[in-house]
Design a protein around this motif. Structure first.
Motif, PDB file in Angstrom:
ATOM      1  N   VAL A  22       0.850  -1.191   0.000  1.00  0.00           N
ATOM      2  CA  VAL A  22       0.000   0.000   0.000  1.00  0.00           C
ATOM      3  C   VAL A  22       0.882   1.237   0.000  1.00  0.00           C
ATOM      4  O   VAL A  22       1.913   1.273   0.681  1.00  0.00           O
ATOM      5  N   VAL A  23       0.466   2.276  -0.773  1.00  0.00           N
ATOM      6  CA  VAL A  23       1.179   3.557  -0.793  1.00  0.00           C
ATOM      7  C   VAL A  23       0.160   4.694  -0.835  1.00  0.00           C
ATOM      8  O   VAL A  23      -0.971   4.505  -1.289  1.00  0.00           O
ATOM      9  N   PRO A  24       0.550   5.899  -0.379  1.00  0.00           N
ATOM     10  CA  PRO A  24      -0.311   7.062  -0.580  1.00  0.00           C
ATOM     11  C   PRO A  24      -0.492   7.323  -2.078  1.00  0.00           C
ATOM     12  O   PRO A  24       0.458   7.184  -2.865  1.00  0.00           O
ATOM     13  N   PHE A  25      -1.709   7.718  -2.464  1.00  0.00           N
ATOM     14  CA  PHE A  25      -1.998   7.991  -3.873  1.00  0.00           C
ATOM     15  C   PHE A  25      -3.136   9.004  -3.954  1.00  0.00           C
ATOM     16  O   PHE A  25      -4.207   8.773  -3.394  1.00  0.00           O
ATOM     17  N   GLU A  26      -2.854  10.125  -4.648  1.00  0.00           N
ATOM     18  CA  GLU A  26      -3.821  11.214  -4.800  1.00  0.00           C
ATOM     19  C   GLU A  26      -4.360  11.607  -3.434  1.00  0.00           C
ATOM     20  O   GLU A  26      -3.598  11.923  -2.527  1.00  0.00           O
ATOM     21  N   ASP A  27      -5.681  11.563  -3.223  1.00  0.00           N
ATOM     22  CA  ASP A  27      -6.228  11.973  -1.930  1.00  0.00           C
ATOM     23  C   ASP A  27      -6.507  10.798  -1.008  1.00  0.00           C
ATOM     24  O   ASP A  27      -7.244  10.915  -0.038  1.00  0.00           O
ATOM     25  N   GLY A  28      -5.894   9.646  -1.314  1.00  0.00           N
ATOM     26  CA  GLY A  28      -6.089   8.464  -0.490  1.00  0.00           C
ATOM     27  C   GLY A  28      -4.932   7.506  -0.639  1.00  0.00           C
ATOM     28  O   GLY A  28      -3.761   7.891  -0.485  1.00  0.00           O
TER      29      GLY A  28
ATOM     30  N   ALA B 291      -3.427   3.728  -2.778  1.00  0.00           N
ATOM     31  CA  ALA B 291      -3.522   2.676  -3.787  1.00  0.00           C
ATOM     32  C   ALA B 291      -2.703   1.492  -3.298  1.00  0.00           C
ATOM     33  O   ALA B 291      -1.824   1.634  -2.435  1.00  0.00           O
ATOM     34  N   GLY B 292      -2.995   0.342  -3.846  1.00  0.00           N
ATOM     35  CA  GLY B 292      -2.263  -0.839  -3.428  1.00  0.00           C
ATOM     36  C   GLY B 292      -2.172  -1.873  -4.520  1.00  0.00           C
ATOM     37  O   GLY B 292      -2.906  -1.829  -5.520  1.00  0.00           O
ATOM     38  N   VAL B 293      -1.222  -2.789  -4.344  1.00  0.00           N
ATOM     39  CA  VAL B 293      -1.104  -3.973  -5.192  1.00  0.00           C
ATOM     40  C   VAL B 293      -1.203  -5.164  -4.259  1.00  0.00           C
ATOM     41  O   VAL B 293      -0.442  -5.277  -3.295  1.00  0.00           O
TER      42      VAL B 293
ATOM     43  N   ASN C  68      -1.566 -14.303  -8.276  1.00  0.00           N
ATOM     44  CA  ASN C  68      -1.474 -13.136  -9.144  1.00  0.00           C
ATOM     45  C   ASN C  68      -1.625 -11.878  -8.303  1.00  0.00           C
ATOM     46  O   ASN C  68      -1.951 -11.945  -7.107  1.00  0.00           O
ATOM     47  N   ILE C  69      -1.392 -10.723  -8.941  1.00  0.00           N
ATOM     48  CA  ILE C  69      -1.447  -9.453  -8.227  1.00  0.00           C
ATOM     49  C   ILE C  69      -2.494  -8.544  -8.867  1.00  0.00           C
ATOM     50  O   ILE C  69      -2.642  -8.493 -10.086  1.00  0.00           O
ATOM     51  N   PHE C  70      -3.209  -7.830  -7.998  1.00  0.00           N
ATOM     52  CA  PHE C  70      -4.366  -7.036  -8.380  1.00  0.00           C
ATOM     53  C   PHE C  70      -4.184  -5.617  -7.825  1.00  0.00           C
ATOM     54  O   PHE C  70      -3.646  -5.439  -6.736  1.00  0.00           O
ATOM     55  N   ALA C  71      -4.681  -4.611  -8.537  1.00  0.00           N
ATOM     56  CA  ALA C  71      -4.631  -3.229  -8.066  1.00  0.00           C
ATOM     57  C   ALA C  71      -5.896  -2.908  -7.277  1.00  0.00           C
ATOM     58  O   ALA C  71      -6.965  -3.498  -7.502  1.00  0.00           O
ATOM     59  N   GLY C  72      -5.779  -1.953  -6.352  1.00  0.00           N
ATOM     60  CA  GLY C  72      -6.926  -1.529  -5.567  1.00  0.00           C
ATOM     61  C   GLY C  72      -6.755  -0.114  -5.055  1.00  0.00           C
ATOM     62  O   GLY C  72      -5.644   0.445  -5.071  1.00  0.00           O
ATOM     63  N   PHE C  73      -7.860   0.471  -4.578  1.00  0.00           N
ATOM     64  CA  PHE C  73      -7.864   1.867  -4.130  1.00  0.00           C
ATOM     65  C   PHE C  73      -8.666   1.993  -2.843  1.00  0.00           C
ATOM     66  O   PHE C  73      -9.583   1.209  -2.572  1.00  0.00           O
ATOM     67  N   SER C  74      -8.303   3.007  -2.055  1.00  0.00           N
ATOM     68  CA  SER C  74      -8.977   3.248  -0.786  1.00  0.00           C
ATOM     69  C   SER C  74      -8.876   4.722  -0.430  1.00  0.00           C
ATOM     70  O   SER C  74      -7.858   5.371  -0.709  1.00  0.00           O
ATOM     71  N   LYS C  75      -9.908   5.246   0.201  1.00  0.00           N
ATOM     72  CA  LYS C  75      -9.860   6.624   0.692  1.00  0.00           C
ATOM     73  C   LYS C  75      -9.153   6.724   2.032  1.00  0.00           C
ATOM     74  O   LYS C  75      -8.511   7.723   2.337  1.00  0.00           O
ATOM     75  N   ASP C  76      -9.282   5.671   2.857  1.00  0.00           N
ATOM     76  CA  ASP C  76      -8.774   5.757   4.223  1.00  0.00           C
ATOM     77  C   ASP C  76      -7.707   4.719   4.562  1.00  0.00           C
ATOM     78  O   ASP C  76      -7.205   4.685   5.685  1.00  0.00           O
TER      79      ASP C  76
END
Length: 322
Positions: A44-50, A52-54, A65-73
Motif C-alpha cells: 500500500v502507498v499514498p496515492f492522490e487523496d487516499g 492505492a495498493g497492489v 497473481n497481483i491485483f490493483a486496488g484503491f482506498s480513501k482511508d
C-alpha cells in the motif's frame, strides 16, 4: 504527493508492547473479491487523496497473481476483480507463470512495483505505473531463484537500490538479505550481503531465514526496515516481524537489529489459515511520528499494526544484536 492522514488507532489502555494490532483486523478478508481464496502479503502507498495498493490474491484454483486496488482511508478497499495486465516497459520479455508478494514505492516520478515473478522459478519482477491503471513490466532483476525484492524509495549514490533474498525453487529452508544496485532499473550488480540469519541460541525466531519486508524509510538514525524472520519448529515454519536500522549512505551496513521480534503470530487470524503462524510485513505508511504496517497473516488475510517510530527505533537499538 500530498500529505495524507495514515490509518491509525491509539495503543490500547494497559498495553505495553511497542507495536499493537488494529482492533478490527483483518483489514482485508480472504474472500474480499469473488474469485479469491486468500488475499495477503500486499503493498500500500499514498496515492492522490487516499491510497492505492497492489494485492496478492490467490484464486480458488490457487493461481497466484497481483491485483490493483484503491482506498480513501487505507482501511476500506475496492480491489479490482481482474489481475493486473502488464504492457511492455523496458523489455518485450514479460513472460510470467505466477506473481506474488508485491511491494510498491514512489521513486522520483512514478510508482515502482516489485514482486516474486515466476520465470523458470521464482525471481524478482519489476514494473512501473503512474496511475495504478496501466502497468509496464520491465526486465526481471535477477536470475532465479530469488524472493522479497524491496526497492529503496530514493537512489543511493545515484543508483537504484534493492534488497532481496536469494533462495531456491521451493519452501526455502535458508535465506539472508542482500542489496544490489542498478543505474537504470534494468541491469543489476554490486551485490552485497546485508544481514544473515542469527544463531539459534542468540535469537531463534530469525534463525532459519530472513527477508526484507516493507520499503525502508529514512529516519534521523538511518533507514528503518521492517523484515520477517523465520524459525523452523516441530510444527513447521513460524514467521515474525522485526526491525533493523541501516546506514543512510551505505545501507549494506546494519547499525542495529532487534534481538526480540516486534510482532509475532498470536491472534487467531495469524495462527490459523492456509499457512498457520505467519506475520509477514509488506508495507509501512509513516507520517514522521507514527507508522502503520500492513502484513500478511497466515497466508490468508491482511492485517495492520501500529507504532510510534521513536519507540520502534529505541526498541531496535536497546535490543540490538549488532
Amino acid at each position: 504527493m500530498n500529505k495524507i492522514q495514515i490509518p491509525w488507532e491509539d495503543r490500547p489502555v494497559g498495553y505495553t508492547d511497542v507495536m499493537w494490532r488494529y482492533s478490527q483486523n483483518p483489514v482485508i478478508g480472504r474472500y474480499h473479491i469473488p474469485s479469491s481464496n486468500s488475499i495477503f502479503n500486499s503493498a500500500v502507498v499514498p496515492f492522490e487523496d487516499g491510497f492505492a495498493g497492489v494485492f496478492r490474491c490467490d484464486n480458488k484454483a490457487v493461481q497466484m497473481n497481483i491485483f490493483a486496488g484503491f482506498s480513501k482511508d487505507g482501511i476500506h478497499w475496492d480491489i479490482n476483480h481482474e489481475p493486473i495486465q502488464f504492457k511492455a516497459g523496458n523489455t518485450e520479455m514479460i513472460e510470467s507463470e505466477y506473481k506474488y508478494d508485491p511491494r510498491v514505492t514512489w521513486i522520483e516520478d512514478r510508482y515502482w512495483v516489485t514482486w516474486c515473478n515466476g520465470y523458470h522459478g521464482p525471481t524478482i519482477g519489476i514494473a512501473y505505473t503512474f496511475d495504478f491503471k496501466e502497468f509496464f513490466q520491465c526486465e526481471n532483476a535477477f536470475l532465479p531463484f530469488n524472493r522479497n525484492g524491496v526497492l529503496f524509495p530514493q537512489k543511493i549514490d545515484g543508483k537504484y537500490a534493492m534488497l532481496s533474498r536469494p533462495s531456491d525453487n521451493g519452501h526455502t529452508p535458508f535465506g539472508d538479505i542482500y542489496i544490489s544496485y542498478s543505474p537504470d532499473m534494468k541491469y543489476w550488480g554490486e551485490h552485497r550481503c546485508v544481514m544473515k540469519v542469527t544463531p539459534f541460541p542468540e535469537s531463534a525466531w530469525q534463525c532459519t531465514k530472513i527477508g526484507a519486508g516493507s520499503v525502508p524509510f529514512l529516519t534521523d538514525e538511518g533507514w528503518l526496515l521492517f523484515y520477517h524472520g523465520v524459525i523452523t519448529t516441530c510444527n513447521g515454519f513460524r514467521y515474525a516481524m522485526g526491525s533493523a536500522i541501516l546506514d543512510k549512505d551505505h545501507p549494506e551496513k546494519v547499525l542495529y537489529r532487534t534481538r526480540e521480534y516486534l510482532l509475532g503470530p498470536a491472534a487467531p487470524y495469524e495462527l490459523q489459515g492456509d499457512v498457520p503462524n505467519v506475520v509477514f510485513p509488506c508495507a509501512a505508511l509513516q507520517d514522521g511520528e507514527r507508522v502503520a504496517v500492513y502484513y500478511g497473516a497466515a497466508d490468508t488475510v491482511v492485517g495492520m499494526a501500529f507504532g510510534y517510530i521513536k519507540e520502534i527505533i529505541d526498541f531496535t537499538k536497546r535490543t540490538s544484536i549488532i
